[in-house]
Design a protein around this motif. Structure first.
Motif, PDB file in Angstrom:
ATOM      1  N   LYS A 115       0.824  -1.200   0.000  1.00 17.98           N
ATOM      2  CA  LYS A 115       0.000   0.000   0.000  1.00 17.98           C
ATOM      3  C   LYS A 115       0.860   1.253   0.000  1.00 17.98           C
ATOM      4  O   LYS A 115       0.578   2.227  -0.672  1.00 17.98           O
ATOM      5  CB  LYS A 115      -0.930   0.009   1.218  1.00 17.98           C
ATOM      6  N   HIS A 119       0.812   3.877  -3.251  1.00 19.63           N
ATOM      7  CA  HIS A 119       0.189   5.157  -2.949  1.00 19.63           C
ATOM      8  C   HIS A 119       1.184   6.307  -2.913  1.00 19.63           C
ATOM      9  O   HIS A 119       0.830   7.428  -2.578  1.00 19.63           O
ATOM     10  CB  HIS A 119      -0.548   5.084  -1.606  1.00 19.63           C
ATOM     11  N   GLN A 211      -4.189  11.013  -1.606  1.00 20.20           N
ATOM     12  CA  GLN A 211      -5.577  10.584  -1.765  1.00 20.20           C
ATOM     13  C   GLN A 211      -6.575  11.597  -1.203  1.00 20.20           C
ATOM     14  O   GLN A 211      -6.217  12.504  -0.438  1.00 20.20           O
ATOM     15  CB  GLN A 211      -5.777   9.239  -1.082  1.00 20.20           C
ATOM     16  N   ASN A 436     -12.994  -4.643  -2.627  1.00 18.48           N
ATOM     17  CA  ASN A 436     -13.049  -3.188  -2.708  1.00 18.48           C
ATOM     18  C   ASN A 436     -12.981  -2.607  -1.297  1.00 18.48           C
ATOM     19  O   ASN A 436     -13.578  -3.153  -0.365  1.00 18.48           O
ATOM     20  CB  ASN A 436     -14.351  -2.722  -3.369  1.00 18.48           C
ATOM     21  N   GLN A 509     -13.952   7.772  -1.008  1.00 20.55           N
ATOM     22  CA  GLN A 509     -12.982   7.222  -1.952  1.00 20.55           C
ATOM     23  C   GLN A 509     -13.108   5.707  -2.023  1.00 20.55           C
ATOM     24  O   GLN A 509     -13.589   5.052  -1.096  1.00 20.55           O
ATOM     25  CB  GLN A 509     -11.562   7.628  -1.598  1.00 20.55           C
ATOM     26  N   SER A 511     -10.985   2.085  -3.299  1.00 20.99           N
ATOM     27  CA  SER A 511      -9.694   1.468  -3.630  1.00 20.99           C
ATOM     28  C   SER A 511      -9.925   0.005  -3.965  1.00 20.99           C
ATOM     29  O   SER A 511     -10.806  -0.654  -3.393  1.00 20.99           O
ATOM     30  CB  SER A 511      -8.709   1.578  -2.454  1.00 20.99           C
ATOM     31  N   LYS A 513      -7.596  -3.659  -5.432  1.00 24.91           N
ATOM     32  CA  LYS A 513      -6.443  -4.354  -5.982  1.00 24.91           C
ATOM     33  C   LYS A 513      -6.950  -5.435  -6.930  1.00 24.91           C
ATOM     34  O   LYS A 513      -7.874  -6.175  -6.596  1.00 24.91           O
ATOM     35  CB  LYS A 513      -5.612  -4.976  -4.865  1.00 24.91           C
ATOM     36  N   TRP A 522      -3.520  -1.530  -8.961  1.00 24.07           N
ATOM     37  CA  TRP A 522      -4.223  -0.916  -7.847  1.00 24.07           C
ATOM     38  C   TRP A 522      -4.941   0.329  -8.362  1.00 24.07           C
ATOM     39  O   TRP A 522      -4.359   1.115  -9.134  1.00 24.07           O
ATOM     40  CB  TRP A 522      -3.259  -0.515  -6.741  1.00 24.07           C
ATOM     41  N   TYR A 523      -6.186   0.493  -7.936  1.00 19.10           N
ATOM     42  CA  TYR A 523      -6.975   1.656  -8.326  1.00 19.10           C
ATOM     43  C   TYR A 523      -7.375   2.430  -7.069  1.00 19.10           C
ATOM     44  O   TYR A 523      -7.641   1.851  -6.015  1.00 19.10           O
ATOM     45  CB  TYR A 523      -8.259   1.237  -9.053  1.00 19.10           C
ATOM     46  N   ASN A 524      -7.440   3.734  -7.209  1.00 22.03           N
ATOM     47  CA  ASN A 524      -7.965   4.579  -6.141  1.00 22.03           C
ATOM     48  C   ASN A 524      -8.597   5.808  -6.775  1.00 22.03           C
ATOM     49  O   ASN A 524      -7.991   6.450  -7.647  1.00 22.03           O
ATOM     50  CB  ASN A 524      -6.869   5.004  -5.161  1.00 22.03           C
TER      51      ASN A 524
END
Length: 822
Positions: A115, A119, A211, A436, A509, A511, A513, A522-524
């Protein structure tokens, strides 16, 4: 003493209470040798127990910062054991294949996780923070060695990140936002940073593209977690600059833990090394505690409290600064009368509770109060002489002022008082849902400010009073004709402001994987909303709202080389704080807009082995587009805003950091940064911003003597190219684009471990009560470089020229430090 102050004093000094030890989580899937899920596996650790479900999934909490055994048992399969050491709030995935024979796995020590990497977060070990030398040792001292982080003031804990200023950085301790005093104008007045390094467990830093869950600032985030004790302990440190004491406590049932620190600091050793000779009697003291209570396996409570009192008494006597060139050396000599008496008292308390409703849903509530009482009182009379220095080596007056180019006097007066109360309430939610992670938060803040500004300056040059150029007065043609106009201060600020600012903010938000082929991704994505309203006497209420969408994408390709690529961007707003609303005349401008910055960050993390040891190279390319810029000037660490949004700008740059075990068992790093930041005010054209630090090189190095391993060496090196040198009062900054000299500083420390009982030595005497006892020698500014923080502008009455005379920082200073751990 008011009820509010009594409450803070009572809670903070109530240090005998212990509190709960925070946990980490281990989760995974248990399979048999045929890769089929195994149900009803008993998972036990430190008295806790859970079972795997029909899908073989399990989740259990374990204590942190200690080696624990996680045992897996099943009625038809053999027992398996794994030893883990996790850090606070770590989520570690451990998937197990159980078979017919008993197994004991190796020990796993988790120091970070993916992480942080995906990030764009830099993690700094607390041990490094405590040992690396610096005039203002601590977290901020280490941050200044990172690429993109700049400061040319060793007396200050404030820093600028990627073209931003000191007010654009977020600081959190245990999820709670931290505030600084308002009126501090000089680094030597700061005393102590809020963060007590003796209490720190984890430090994470992001220099941009962070973020949506983090607050509304333009530049960076520093996220700090305090330690939750697992046993009784204490640390003591004493040096020529002050001392500190911290105590860890824990109850017998492990439900209560507490960690408390007391610090005292005196900067006389550093201040007395500057050009200005002074009588300096500061006293910087604070008490800080973090108390925790484990009400139940699902419910935790904590309290963070701090009381800080900074008394700064400063009586300048003389100053002599030599500057100029070899062909034309010059000197400024100043004789002072008067003194400065400043005081900053801050009281901070925060309550945080965490409720784990289920394995997939967690709620947090945070309430905090920050109260600061500040006074800045001074009357300083200065008589100065500007002259040419005799550079003739054979002359009897070599090195003395041979010809006086200007004389004058200056009287500075201030009676500034500020009383600020800031109250926050916040709710946060965390949901794990089918790979998620959904996070959201809602926050209300009320800022109540009572501010009185009375500040003026009178300048007299060669017997003639100088009037400010912005006032239309009769022409002063002395001595050829008498002056009939009024005598007014060169600068005069008088204002009284009673204001309240109400803020509602929130974020959401998402997030996740996932995988694309064999590559991990990875999305955020998230958004922040902030609404604020300024009210007060003689102020027309103004309400504004900003919306800030942000996103991150990271991918780890299925390559032989361990690489992660990250792309981050978004809109970042900084709704004005009180200081940004107050203009140069002390008047509050409620219609000031939020400054806006659009971030684009492209980075690569490359992990590799060299000399059979781990290393990592982090590269980041960034661009920030700035609009609605609130222009400002910097004098030492004091920022004065124009309280208008008439400018636009940009910041662009490239950062590199290589860190690893250059010496086995120790972490060191090299960093390099390139930055260019400019602003365009009222379409006059682009000029350098006050924080335009073009090149930066940092080095943090640790080593030990091969034949005497108990002697360790720590090196902290920073090189920055010169910042813009500012401009005289009332001058057009477009006409003064000079720069200060490059900032070069090396601090080195030597530590000798006198006693080390952590490796099992017997307790033969009272020294056996110490786990570690060490003595150290620190040399600040090893090469005695002359570094300037700002310029003082002095007129030459003959040539009508303005001379930029550098205000130099500290010279070489020696410090001795004794530290002990129980």
């Amino acid at each position: 003493m008011s009820i509010t102050k009594f409450f803070f004093v009572f809670i903070t000094l109530w240090v005998s209470l212990p509190s709960f030890a925070q946990s980490a989580r281990v989760k995974g899937v248990i399979l048999d040798k045929n890769n089929k899920p195994v149900e009803n596996v008993n998972v036990t650790v430190a008295g806790s127990r859970t079972e795997s479900n029909e899908n073989g999934f399990y989740l259990i909490r374990i204590p942190v910062n200690q080696k624990v055994a996680v045992v897996f048992t099943h009625v038809s399969l053999k027992k398996a054991t794994v030893y883990l050491t996790l850090k606070i709030d770590e989520d570690y995935e451990f998937n197990l294949v159980m078979n017919d024979r008993e197994e004991q796995m190796g020990e796993i020590i988790v120091t970070t996780n993916n992480k942080k990497q995906v990030h764009g977060i830099t993690t700094i070990e607390p041990e490094v923070i405590r040992k690396i030398p610096g005039a203002n040792a601590g977290i901020e001292n280490i941050l200044k060695t990172l690429p993109g982080v700049n400061s040319n003031n060793e007396l200050s804990t404030q820093y600028a990140v990627r073209g931003g200023n000191y007010d654009e950085n977020l600081v959190y301790v245990n999820d709670i936002e931290i505030y600084r005093p308002f009126l501090i104008r000089s680094g030597q007045q700061e005393g102590l940073s809020f963060t007590n390094t003796d209490l720190v467990q984890n430090v994470e830093f992001s220099a941009g593209g962070f973020q949506a869950k983090f607050g509304d600032k333009l530049s960076s985030v520093l996220d700090i977690t305090y330690r939750k004790p697992t046993r009784f302990g204490a640390t003591v440190e004493a040096s020529f600059l002050g001392g500190s004491l911290s105590v860890d406590a824990i109850s017998k049932n492990n439900k209560w833990t507490a960690i408390t620190g007391v610090r005292y600091r005196n900067n006389s050793l550093l201040v007395n090394s500057q050009d200005t000779q002074t009588n300096f009697t500061p006293a910087f003291v604070d008490v800080q505690t973090n108390i925790n209570y484990q009400a139940s396996p699902k419910w935790q409570w904590s309290f963070l409290g701090n009381i800080s009192q900074n008394k700064y008494q400063y009586q300048p006597l003389t100053r002599q600064t030599k500057f100029g060139t070899i062909d034309n050396p010059m000197a400024l000599t100043v004789y002072y009368e008067g003194q400065e008496k400043d005081k900053y008292d801050t009281y901070f308390g925060a309550v945080k509770t965490t409720f784990k409703a289920s394995d997939t849903f967690t709620l947090k509530f945070i309430g905090s109060v920050f109260h600061t009482l500040e006074q800045e009182h001074f009357d300083i009379f200065a008589q100065y002489r500007l002259g040419e220095v005799d550079s003739n080596i054979g002359s009897e007056t070599y090195g003395d002022v041979a010809f006086t180019r200007g004389i004058g006097t200056q009287l500075n007066h201030a009676r500034n008082d500020l009383d600020a109360l800031i109250v926050n309430t916040e709710i946060k939610g965390f949901h794990d849902w089918r790979k998620n992670l959904l996070e959201w938060g809602v926050k209300y803040t009320r800022e109540s400010i009572r501010d009185r500004v009375v500040e003026w300056e009178v300048i007299d040059s060669a017997g003639f009073s100088i009037n400010p150029p912005i006032i239309d007065l009769p022409k002063n043609d002395q001595p050829y004709s008498s002056y009939a106009g009024p005598l007014v201060p060169y600068q005069n600020v008088r204002a009284t402001n009673f204001n309240t600012i109400s803020r509602f903010s929130g974020y959401g938000q998402w997030s996740r994987k996932d995988k694309i082929g064999n590559s991990e991704v990875w999305y955020n994505a998230g958004v922040r909303i902030h609404n604020w309203e300024v009210a007060g006497e003689n102020v027309i209420s103004s309400s504004q709202t900003t919306v800030s969408p942000r996103a991150q994408f990271a991918i780890k390709p299925d390559w032989e080389k361990d690489m992660v690529f990250r792309l981050a961007g978004g809109v970042y707003h900084q709704p004005p704080f009180y200081r940004e609303l107050r203009d140069a005349d002390g008047v509050v401008r409620p219609n000031v807009k939020a400054q806006q910055s659009i971030h684009f960050v492209l980075s690569n993390d490359y992990s590799f082995k060299m000399w059979d040891r781990p290393f990592k190279l982090v590269s980041e390319l960034y661009y920030k587009s700035l609009t609605d810029v609130n222009t400002y000037t910097i004098d030492n660490v004091r920022i004065r805003y124009a309280a208008s949004n008439v400018a636009k700008g940009y910041a662009q740059g490239l950062d590199f950091r290589l860190n690893g075990e250059f010496v086995p068992g120790t972490e060191s790093w090299f960093s390099f940064g390139y930055l260019k930041t400019e602003e365009n005010s009222e379409n006059k054209g682009y000029i350098d911003r006050p924080t335009d630090q073009r090149l930066k090189f940092g080095l943090l190095f640790q080593d030990f003597m091969p034949n005497i391993p108990s002697v360790k060496i720590y090196l902290n090196l920073v090189y920055n190219t010169g910042l813009p040198g500012g401009s005289p009062s009332y001058a057009d900054p477009y006409l003064y684009q000079n720069r200060l000299n490059d900032y070069r500083r090396v601090d080195v420390g030597f530590s000798k471990v006198l006693l080390d009982n952590t490796i099992g030595k017997s307790k033969t005497n009272w020294l056996g009560n110490f786990k570690e006892l060490a003595i150290g020698l620190e040399i600040f500014n090893l090469f005695n470089n002359q570094n300037a923080i700002t310029n003082t502008w002095v007129r030459d009455v003959y040539s009508k020229s303005e001379y930029a005379i550098p205000n130099y920082m500290t010279t070489r200073v020696f410090n001795v430090k004794l530290s002990a751990r129980l």
